[in-house]
Scaffold this motif. Structure first.
Motif, PDB file in Angstrom:
ATOM      1  N   MET A   1      54.296  -3.883   6.930  1.00 40.28           N
ATOM      2  CA  MET A   1      53.430  -3.034   7.722  1.00 40.28           C
ATOM      3  C   MET A   1      53.077  -3.768   9.011  1.00 40.28           C
ATOM      4  SD  MET A   1      49.673  -1.406   6.813  1.00 40.28           S
ATOM      5  CE  MET A   1      50.350  -0.197   5.711  1.00 40.28           C
ATOM      6  N   ASP A   2      52.927  -3.003  10.056  1.00 43.74           N
ATOM      7  CA  ASP A   2      52.545  -3.539  11.351  1.00 43.74           C
ATOM      8  C   ASP A   2      51.211  -4.284  11.247  1.00 43.74           C
ATOM      9  OD1 ASP A   2      52.885  -3.297  14.463  1.00 43.74           O
ATOM     10  OD2 ASP A   2      50.799  -2.763  14.013  1.00 43.74           O
ATOM     11  N   ALA A   3      51.124  -5.440  11.884  1.00 44.03           N
ATOM     12  CA  ALA A   3      49.925  -6.284  11.779  1.00 44.03           C
ATOM     13  C   ALA A   3      48.677  -5.580  12.310  1.00 44.03           C
ATOM     14  CB  ALA A   3      50.158  -7.598  12.517  1.00 44.03           C
ATOM     15  N   ALA A   4      48.799  -4.841  13.413  1.00 40.89           N
ATOM     16  CA  ALA A   4      47.637  -4.143  13.973  1.00 40.89           C
ATOM     17  C   ALA A   4      47.138  -3.063  13.020  1.00 40.89           C
ATOM     18  CB  ALA A   4      47.995  -3.535  15.326  1.00 40.89           C
ATOM     19  N   CYS A   5      48.046  -2.378  12.376  1.00 41.23           N
ATOM     20  CA  CYS A   5      47.659  -1.347  11.410  1.00 41.23           C
ATOM     21  C   CYS A   5      46.981  -1.996  10.211  1.00 41.23           C
ATOM     22  CB  CYS A   5      48.881  -0.546  10.984  1.00 41.23           C
ATOM     23  SG  CYS A   5      48.484   0.856   9.920  1.00 41.23           S
ATOM     24  N   LEU A   6      47.532  -3.063   9.726  1.00 41.84           N
ATOM     25  CA  LEU A   6      46.958  -3.768   8.581  1.00 41.84           C
ATOM     26  C   LEU A   6      45.543  -4.254   8.893  1.00 41.84           C
ATOM     27  CD1 LEU A   6      47.489  -4.753   5.717  1.00 41.84           C
ATOM     28  CD2 LEU A   6      48.542  -6.796   6.686  1.00 41.84           C
ATOM     29  N   ARG A   7      45.348  -4.816  10.079  1.00 42.66           N
ATOM     30  CA  ARG A   7      44.006  -5.267  10.491  1.00 42.66           C
ATOM     31  C   ARG A   7      43.023  -4.100  10.508  1.00 42.66           C
ATOM     32  NH1 ARG A   7      46.632  -8.333  14.144  1.00 42.66           N
ATOM     33  NH2 ARG A   7      46.370  -6.808  15.794  1.00 42.66           N
ATOM     34  N   ALA A   8      43.448  -2.970  11.074  1.00 41.04           N
ATOM     35  CA  ALA A   8      42.566  -1.799  11.157  1.00 41.04           C
ATOM     36  C   ALA A   8      42.190  -1.309   9.761  1.00 41.04           C
ATOM     37  CB  ALA A   8      43.243  -0.690  11.955  1.00 41.04           C
ATOM     38  N   TYR A  31      44.341   4.474  10.120  1.00 43.93           N
ATOM     39  CA  TYR A  31      44.477   3.738  11.381  1.00 43.93           C
ATOM     40  C   TYR A  31      43.870   4.550  12.526  1.00 43.93           C
ATOM     41  CZ  TYR A  31      46.767   1.655  15.452  1.00 43.93           C
ATOM     42  OH  TYR A  31      47.020   1.080  16.675  1.00 43.93           O
ATOM     43  N   CYS A  32      44.168   5.830  12.546  1.00 46.46           N
ATOM     44  CA  CYS A  32      43.614   6.702  13.583  1.00 46.46           C
ATOM     45  C   CYS A  32      42.095   6.786  13.469  1.00 46.46           C
ATOM     46  CB  CYS A  32      44.229   8.096  13.496  1.00 46.46           C
ATOM     47  SG  CYS A  32      45.955   8.130  14.017  1.00 46.46           S
ATOM     48  N   ALA A  33      41.579   6.900  12.257  1.00 46.12           N
ATOM     49  CA  ALA A  33      40.131   6.968  12.060  1.00 46.12           C
ATOM     50  C   ALA A  33      39.467   5.699  12.575  1.00 46.12           C
ATOM     51  CB  ALA A  33      39.809   7.194  10.591  1.00 46.12           C
TER      52      ALA A  33
END
Length: 59
Positions: A1-8, A31-33
């Motif tokens: 999974m993309d790191a930015a998505c995982l962080r979010a 992620y959008c929320a």
């Protein structure tokens, strides 16, 4: 999974276990929320897929 998505997702309070159990659509909605795009649901994404299919069929 993309790191930015995982962080979010983690910042929204999800554990690694719950993240692993998410569908890509659920993860994207979360992620959008996190970024303030509210009330997006997997059904919304399914409609987007249907609309894309209609556009592709028209060409």
């Amino acid at each position: 999974m993309d790191a930015a998505c995982l962080r979010a997702l983690r910042r929204r309070g999800h554990s690694d276990t719950s993240i692993a159990a998410m569908t890509p659509e659920e993860a994207f909605c979360e992620y959008c929320a996190y970024h303030g795009i509210m009330n997006l649901s997997p059904a919304t994404l399914q409609m987007l897929d249907k609309l894309r299919g209609e556009v592709a069929a028209a060409h």
